[in-house]
Enzyme design. Structure first.
Site, PDB file in Angstrom:
ATOM      1  CG  LEU A 114      69.580  13.635   7.975  1.00 30.31           C
ATOM      2  CD1 LEU A 114      69.733  13.757   6.465  1.00 30.31           C
ATOM      3  CD2 LEU A 114      70.221  14.829   8.673  1.00 30.31           C
ATOM      4  CG  ASP A 115      64.760  16.975  11.949  1.00 30.22           C
ATOM      5  OD1 ASP A 115      64.595  17.393  10.784  1.00 30.22           O
ATOM      6  OD2 ASP A 115      65.259  17.685  12.848  1.00 30.22           O
ATOM      7  CG  LEU A 116      58.879  15.809   8.684  1.00 30.66           C
ATOM      8  CD1 LEU A 116      58.535  14.593   7.823  1.00 30.66           C
ATOM      9  CD2 LEU A 116      57.645  16.292   9.442  1.00 30.66           C
ATOM     10  CB  SER A 118      67.018  17.516   8.583  1.00 24.79           C
ATOM     11  OG  SER A 118      66.878  18.297   9.755  1.00 24.79           O
ATOM     12  NE  ARG A 199      63.592  18.995  16.641  1.00 16.20           N
ATOM     13  CZ  ARG A 199      63.103  19.343  15.449  1.00 16.20           C
ATOM     14  NH1 ARG A 199      62.948  18.429  14.516  1.00 16.20           N
ATOM     15  NH2 ARG A 199      62.767  20.591  15.193  1.00 16.20           N
TER      16      ARG A 199
END
Length: 258
Positions: A114-116, A118, A199
């Site tokens: 999960l990105d920063l 999220s 993403r």
């Protein structure tokens, strides 16, 4: 010291990349890269070939540090808050998921990322082989999200995502997307996909002229975020794990480590 390879007797143990993956060091692919970079030693000798086998009692080191024998396969559900990156070392010095885990946790790796910005469900495991297996699109596991977007939602265009789409020259697989609620220019969507590119949700929504302001993963296959609070961690019982992931084998002896 002579390293064991595929020409040796088949009972000599387990390939070193797979052994390292089961130890939670990295995925098998990353472990193979470590071998190619000369970072892995077996019984004092640098490993030069990925078809090197590890047997009981062997000493394996990565970057000079000894690696413990693989433990029983374990899986945790973690409610990742936003503001953390899903990496063990961040070159920009940002806080990471792994530095936020409770003391006493064994070394774990994430299943997917999960990105920063999220949040939501992130599965963690001490077994790189399991991570690789659960990330494969061939599993057919749905990854579900609640997504808040800014902009005018065209429900007809949302439905077309189920047929696959192309944005900025990148082809994306089928995405199930539906409108849950709308208030002014803000809306909540439910989104589900089976193959997550980097993403992907944000990029596909941008292709629909929608800006994602919040993204929460609520499920990864059969595993749910449920009532986990932000930063809360909970181990999946071994029985449940074996039921959901066939082929893990019989129940192992309990580990003495936390």
């Amino acid at each position: 010291m002579t390293q064991r390879d595929d020409t040796s007797r088949p009972e000599r143990g387990e390939r070193i990349a797979k052994w390292l993956a089961r130890s939670g060091i990295a995925s098998r692919r990353d472990a193979e890269r470590m071998v190619a970079e000369g970072r892995v030693r077996l019984n004092g000798a640098t490993v030069t070939h990925p078809a090197t086998f590890v047997a009981a009692g062997d000493l394996v080191q990565v970057d000079g540090a000894p690696v413990e024998n693989p433990e029983r396969t374990r899986l945790w559900r973690y409610h990742k808050p936003d503001g953390l990156v899903t990496t063990h070392r961040d070159p920009e010095g940002r806080p990471t998921v792994f530095s936020s885990l409770p003391e006493g946790m064994p070394r774990v790796i994430s299943i997917g990322r999960l990105d920063l910005n999220s949040e939501g469900l992130l599965l963690l495991t001490n077994d790189g082989e399991l991570a690789r297996r659960l990330e494969l699109p061939s599993n057919g596991w749905l990854r579900r999200y609640r997504v808040r977007v800014f902009g005018m939602v065209d429900e007809a265009r949302l439905k077309t995502l189920a047929e696959g789409s192309v944005f900025e020259g990148v082809r994306y697989g089928p995405i199930e997307a539906g409108l849950d609620s709308r208030k002014g220019d803000n809306a909540w969507l439910t989104v589900a996909l089976r193959e997550g590119k980097n993403r992907e949700v944000r990029k596909v929504m941008r292709g629909l002229n929608l800006h994602v302001s919040r993204l929460i993963r609520t499920a990864y296959g059969p595993f749910q975020l449920g009532t986990l609070q932000r930063s809360e961690l909970e181990e999946v019982p071994g029985k449940v794990l074996r039921e959901q992931v066939p082929g893990l084998g019989p129940a192992p002896r309990p580990s003495r480590r936390s």
